[in-house]
Design an enzyme around this catalytic site. Structure first.
Site, mmCIF file in Angstrom:
data_model
loop_
_atom_site.group_PDB
_atom_site.id
_atom_site.type_symbol
_atom_site.label_atom_id
_atom_site.label_comp_id
_atom_site.label_asym_id
_atom_site.label_seq_id
_atom_site.Cartn_x
_atom_site.Cartn_y
_atom_site.Cartn_z
ATOM 1 N N ILE A 221 0.851 -1.188 0.000
ATOM 2 C CA ILE A 221 0.000 0.000 0.000
ATOM 3 C C ILE A 221 0.885 1.237 0.000
ATOM 4 O O ILE A 221 1.773 1.380 0.858
ATOM 5 C CB ILE A 221 -0.936 0.022 1.225
ATOM 6 C CG1 ILE A 221 -1.853 -1.203 1.189
ATOM 7 C CG2 ILE A 221 -1.752 1.309 1.267
ATOM 8 C CD1 ILE A 221 -2.694 -1.371 2.434
ATOM 9 N N CYS A 222 0.653 2.093 -0.958
ATOM 10 C CA CYS A 222 1.447 3.316 -1.088
ATOM 11 C C CYS A 222 0.792 4.429 -0.284
ATOM 12 O O CYS A 222 -0.088 5.141 -0.772
ATOM 13 C CB CYS A 222 1.559 3.700 -2.567
ATOM 14 S SG CYS A 222 2.520 5.196 -2.866
#
Length: 294
Positions: A221-222
């Site tokens: 997850i960025c």
């Protein structure tokens, strides 16, 4: 022949002499019986002799009895008479010692097992006494109490959560995709370090496969707030899950099509992908919706 004759002659003379001595003894006995004085004296003498002979007989019998008892005791103690060999007889006295030693060893092993059980219980009790564990326990109870996010512990470990994200914006395309495919929730995995809340947790998508919405290869997850630079101890597990739900909608997330090949959603792939993302954004800066919208 002369020698044989001499031998027979000697035997004959010996027999004659013995006969004469026997007759002389009988005559003397007859004369003693006929005399009162001699009878009294002989009675006394013979009584003494008889007593001495009787005493000697008792002594002999006692010695014989003692010898017999000793012989019987030796035969009972003998290994051959009991049917036990020398080796078996020698080992028999040492059996209680060996058994006692075995008992002591068993007791030591039992004590050692008890010590391990006590140590395990102490570790489990101390697991909820550290600042990190107390914080995680409080946050977990809050999430369960609110009921908006489904959450559970993996193997009863406070440091690893499984989250079911069921509430997605109903107007989003992702919600429509999930509804059409019958997927009820997005499963997340959250790992909390020992230094939490002063260090950020690691959160990744377990399933389903998602494209867009700031979900990277391997389920990473960025989000800047998941990095050491963007993390704050004021954040909670529930707050970062809500931020992720918002980033899915803002990033126009969709369910991944089966025809597209992507890395499997594993812990190792997610960690590798997240390290790459962080390296890129450290050089270019962060421009994700969670940072812009606070």
């Amino acid at each position: 022949m002369d020698r044989v004759k001499k031998v027979f002659s000697g035997l004959r003379n010996l027999s004659v002499a013995e006969g004469e001595e026997r007759r002389a003894a009988e005559n003397k006995r007859d004369s003693d019986i006929s005399s009162p004085d001699s009878e009294e004296s002989d009675g006394t003498g013979s009584g003494k002799a008889s007593g001495e002979m009787q005493a000697a007989g008792f002594a002999t019998a006692a010695v014989a009895s003692a010898s017999k008892s000793k012989s019987e005791s030796n035969s009972k103690a003998s290994p051959s008479s009991s049917g036990i060999g020398e080796t078996g007889g020698a080992k028999r006295p040492t059996q209680p010692t060996a058994q006692a030693t075995g008992t002591r060893k068993h007791s030591k092993a039992h004590v050692s097992t008890n010590d391990k059980a006590v140590a395990s219980k102490q570790q489990q009790s101390s697991a909820t006494t550290t600042p990190c564990s107390r914080r995680l326990l409080r946050e977990f109870q809050d999430v369960v109490r609110n009921g908006e996010i489904e959450c559970s512990l993996i193997d009863d470990n406070l440091h690893e959560w499984e989250v079911q994200l069921t509430r997605i914006d109903p107007d989003s395309q992702l919600h429509k995709d999930m509804k059409s495919t019958g997927i009820p929730a997005i499963t997340l995995n959250i790992l909390f370090p020992q230094k939490y809340p002063f260090s950020p947790p690691f959160m990744r998508v377990v399933k389903p496969c998602i494209i867009g919405g700031y979900v990277m290869e391997g389920g990473a997850i960025c989000m800047e707030l998941l990095t050491a630079e963007g993390w704050s101890a004021a954040y909670t597990a529930e707050s970062i899950v809500r931020q992720f739900a918002a980033s899915l909608v803002a990033g126009k997330a969709r369910l991944c099509q089966q025809s597209k090949s992507r890395l499997a959603y594993t812990q190792a792939n997610a960690e590798q992908s997240f390290k790459h993302v962080v390296k890129v954004h450290q050089a270019r800066g962060w421009f994700t919706p969670p940072k812009e919208k606070g």
